[in-house]
Design an enzyme around this catalytic site. Structure first.
Site, mmCIF file in Angstrom:
data_model
loop_
_atom_site.group_PDB
_atom_site.id
_atom_site.type_symbol
_atom_site.label_atom_id
_atom_site.label_comp_id
_atom_site.label_asym_id
_atom_site.label_seq_id
_atom_site.Cartn_x
_atom_site.Cartn_y
_atom_site.Cartn_z
ATOM 1 C CG HIS A 113 -18.279 -1.816 -12.160
ATOM 2 N ND1 HIS A 113 -17.727 -0.597 -12.478
ATOM 3 C CD2 HIS A 113 -18.205 -1.894 -10.806
ATOM 4 C CE1 HIS A 113 -17.346 0.036 -11.380
ATOM 5 N NE2 HIS A 113 -17.640 -0.745 -10.331
ATOM 6 C CG ASP A 126 -2.080 0.967 1.106
ATOM 7 O OD1 ASP A 126 -3.221 0.484 1.028
ATOM 8 O OD2 ASP A 126 -1.846 2.200 1.062
ATOM 9 C CD GLU A 170 -17.007 -0.017 -15.731
ATOM 10 O OE1 GLU A 170 -18.002 0.383 -15.096
ATOM 11 O OE2 GLU A 170 -16.056 -0.606 -15.196
HETATM 12 O O1 LIG Z 1 -17.297 2.284 -6.051
HETATM 13 C C1 LIG Z 1 -17.839 1.217 -5.788
HETATM 14 O O2 LIG Z 1 -18.379 0.997 -4.698
HETATM 15 C C2 LIG Z 1 -17.852 0.100 -6.787
HETATM 16 O O3 LIG Z 1 -17.149 0.426 -7.937
HETATM 17 C C3 LIG Z 1 -19.276 -0.319 -7.140
HETATM 18 O O4 LIG Z 1 -19.886 0.641 -7.902
HETATM 19 P P1 LIG Z 1 -21.370 0.454 -8.459
HETATM 20 O O5 LIG Z 1 -22.315 0.873 -7.395
HETATM 21 O O6 LIG Z 1 -21.470 1.338 -9.662
HETATM 22 O O7 LIG Z 1 -21.542 -1.003 -8.769
#
Ligand SMILES: O=C(O)[C@H](O)COP(=O)(O)O
Length: 627
Positions: free
Chosen positions: A510, A400, A488
């Site tokens: 996603h 990290d 996306e």
């Molecule tokens: O930032 C987040 O919590 C994740 O990428 C999930 O995003 P989402 O709500 O668009 O699925």
């Protein structure tokens, strides 16, 4: 000219139809209770909508009710607890305007009078039916000479009152509206706090979802400075329905859109929106912020907030909240599952079999036990993954940019290169900082072990996709799981990635945080924060704003003042408050280098001039009054 306010009783002053509640009481031990109640409700609605004559509806219901005098005591007790919330919180209005308020109802004086007496409405200003009792106290009928026992009796009743002034009728039923139609009332307000009746709404001069709205548009004294129904929320990207439920139950007006919006679409939609809810897709740019004149808060119903220009929000006094923990577990579980699937070549075997090919082989399939897992980014997700992976017997390493304490037996490494060199599987859990673009590129992939696996559940731009594709094709990497992509789509539909068709590559759209549990939890967490801000001024857990946890304010007006953090603003605010003789009962200030947020509670009524003066204080970004 004097104004008279004529209120209906059932489903207006109270949340319920009193005779339905009486039925609950009298039929408590009746085996046919449900059936009879349903019948009573049906008859009530037929009467309200004018489908059957009111006298008929009353007769039929009283017969089915089978009530006695003693049941009325229980009914009054129950009704006292079910006064409409906005009526209850504006008791002062009824007290102050008592002489101008009447209740005209087709209900019964026996229960209306004791309820409205608590609102300073005396029996002689209540016009309603009266029951007829038998010698042994059973309700056997009603006074048929009463004008309110007949269809449209409210018209004649109001006429007989001969009120000299403007008559405003407030009710939920069509029988309230007809007084306006007949020309005896000047205005009709469809009251929808408890029930929305199509026919009534269609004919209203104004739809009033609560008494706050009625008082607001008539410029009458009220408990809430700005009715909540006037605060509009826009929820995008399929945010869980619980969020809609929470906001609308609290009285806000909510619109939902299932997809993300482009910059232009967003600007157009935001013109009258006070609160915006998004997930990871919607880009809330500086241009959007500068063109959203009413926006007070943005809720990121996810973890990431880099899709929002936090600085522009702050400079425009817009507070941003997110859900930093709600989907952690979901992402971790998917990571664990994918690590196992990759190492066992499950997707390869599955695709082969879908294509009719039986390929029973152990080659290239390995247990995760004893393998080295490299976690890049040791935040909430990285840490929880560390613990679960160890429970599976994995040897965990992490890297990290910040100094993070190791959990369990995890080993901290000081560079990304060290982590890449040692790991059998590398999993990415870095944040959505734009500086992380192509964080894993050709060079980094070359530093990974031959035959290693890569998992990306963080952000699409973190991995150089052409470099990953090449490494998978050449066999440098044995597999990858990818959930996020540099570009996306805004809504579900077609999507093409270079990674399509590569074996042992798990592709998901996603969905790392997309579980019912996570979405429900987010829809619980974020609205709570937003409502605490809108309703009370609290900024606890705001991501871009000085955090203030305020005590609950009672019997005071609250001024919320957001200003540039320059010298003299506080002094000027207090000067204005002092000039108008207001006594400060509490004052709370929090600042960061850019903005100051001060909340001032005063114990006296203020006039509009003070508000204007406070808005004029130099450096003011936003000013809002509560209560
Ligand atoms: O930032 C987040 O919590 C994740 O990428 C999930 O995003 P989402 O709500 O668009 O699925």
């Amino acid at each position: 000219m004097s104004k008279y306010y004529i209120f209906d009783f059932d489903s207006t002053l109270t949340k319920v139809e009193a005779l339905d509640v009486l039925a609950e009481i009298t039929l408590a031990n009746n085996p046919r209770k449900e059936e009879i109640i349903e019948e009573i409700i049906k008859i009530t609605n037929l009467g309200i909508d004018g489908e059957i004559s009111f006298t008929q509806s009353l007769e039929r219901r009283i017969k089915l009710l089978n009530a006695k005098r003693s049941d009325l005591e229980l009914l009054i007790k129950a009704l006292k607890k079910r006064v409409s919330p906005s009526i209850e919180r504006n008791k002062e209005f009824f007290e102050t305007f008592s002489d101008n308020i009447y209740v005209i109802s087709a209900g019964f004086k026996e229960f209306i009078v004791p309820i409205v007496a608590e609102y300073n409405i005396p029996a002689d200003r209540v016009f309603a039916n009266t029951f007829e009792f038998s010698a042994s106290g059973e309700i056997i009928g009603f006074d048929r000479d009463n004008i309110l026992s007949v269809h449209n009796g409210k018209i004649e009743c109001l006429q007989n009152l001969q009120l000299d002034g403007e008559i405003q009728m407030i009710g939920d039923g069509y029988s309230d509206y007809v007084t306006k139609e007949a020309g005896v009332a000047h205005k009709f307000f469809a009251y929808t706090e408890n029930v929305q009746r199509e026919k009534t709404i269609q004919n209203a001069d104004h739809i009033t979802p609560n008494l706050d709205e009625f008082l607001y548009i008539n410029d009458l004294p009220r408990n809430i400075s700005y009715p909540k129904n006037r605060i509009k929320m826009l929820l995008l990207e399929n945010i869980h329905a619980d969020a809609y439920e929470k906001f609308s139950t609290d009285g806000f007006t909510v619109e939902t859109v299932s997809r993300s919006l482009s910059e232009e679409e967003l600007i157009e939609k935001l013109q009258d929106v006070h609160v915006l809810g998004i997930r990871s897709k919607t880009q809330v740019t500086q241009k959007v912020i500068e063109n959203a004149p009413r926006l007070l808060a943005v809720g990121a119903f996810c973890i990431g907030t880099k899709q929002i220009d936090l600085n522009a929000c702050k400079e425009n006094g817009i507070v941003v909240f997110n859900a930093p923990y709600s989907n952690t577990r979901s992402v971790v579980e998917l990571a664990i599952g994918e690590i196992i699937m990759l190492m066992r070549s499950v997707f390869q075997r599955s695709t082969e079999l879908h294509n009719g090919q039986w390929n029973k082989t152990a080659q290239g399939s390995r247990e995760v036990r004893g393998k080295k897992l490299g976690i890049v980014g040791y935040g909430n997700i990285g840490k929880q993954l560390s613990v679960l992976a160890e429970a599976l017997g994995m040897d965990v390493y992490y890297y990290d940019v910040e100094d993070k304490l190791a959990l369990g037996n995890a080993t901290k490494l000081n560079s990304l290169a060290d982590l890449l060199a040692v790991s059998d599987v590398v999993t990415l859990h870095v944040d959505d900082n734009a500086l992380n673009k192509n964080y894993i590129g050709e060079k980094e992939i070359s530093q990974m072990k031959d035959g290693a696996h890569l998992v990306n559940l963080s952000r699409g731009f973190v991995v150089d996709i052409p470099a990953l594709t090449a490494a998978l094709k050449s066999g440098k990497l044995a597999g990858a799981a990818v959930d996020v992509y540099p570009e996306e789509p805004r809504k579900n539909g077609d999507f093409i990635t270079e990674l399509k068709g590569l074996s042992n590559v798990i592709l998901t759209p996603h969905v790392g945080g997309s579980t019912e549990e996570a979405q429900r939890d987010i829809a619980d967490f974020v609205p709570g924060k937003i409502m605490a801000y809108i309703n009370s001024g609290n900024t606890v857990d705001a991501v871009n704003f000085p955090n203030i946890r305020l005590p609950k304010q009672q019997n005071a007006h609250r001024f919320l003042h957001i200003h540039e953090n320059v010298s003299g603003v506080m002094a000027n605010i207090n000067k204005v408050v002092a000039e108008y003789g207001l006594n400060i009962v509490g004052q709370y200030l929090s600042t960061d280098p850019k903005v100051g947020y001060v909340i001032t509670d005063v114990d006296k009524d203020y006039n509009q001039e003070v508000i204007q003066e406070l808005k004029n204080v130099e450096g003011t970004i936003r000013f809002r009054v509560l209560y």
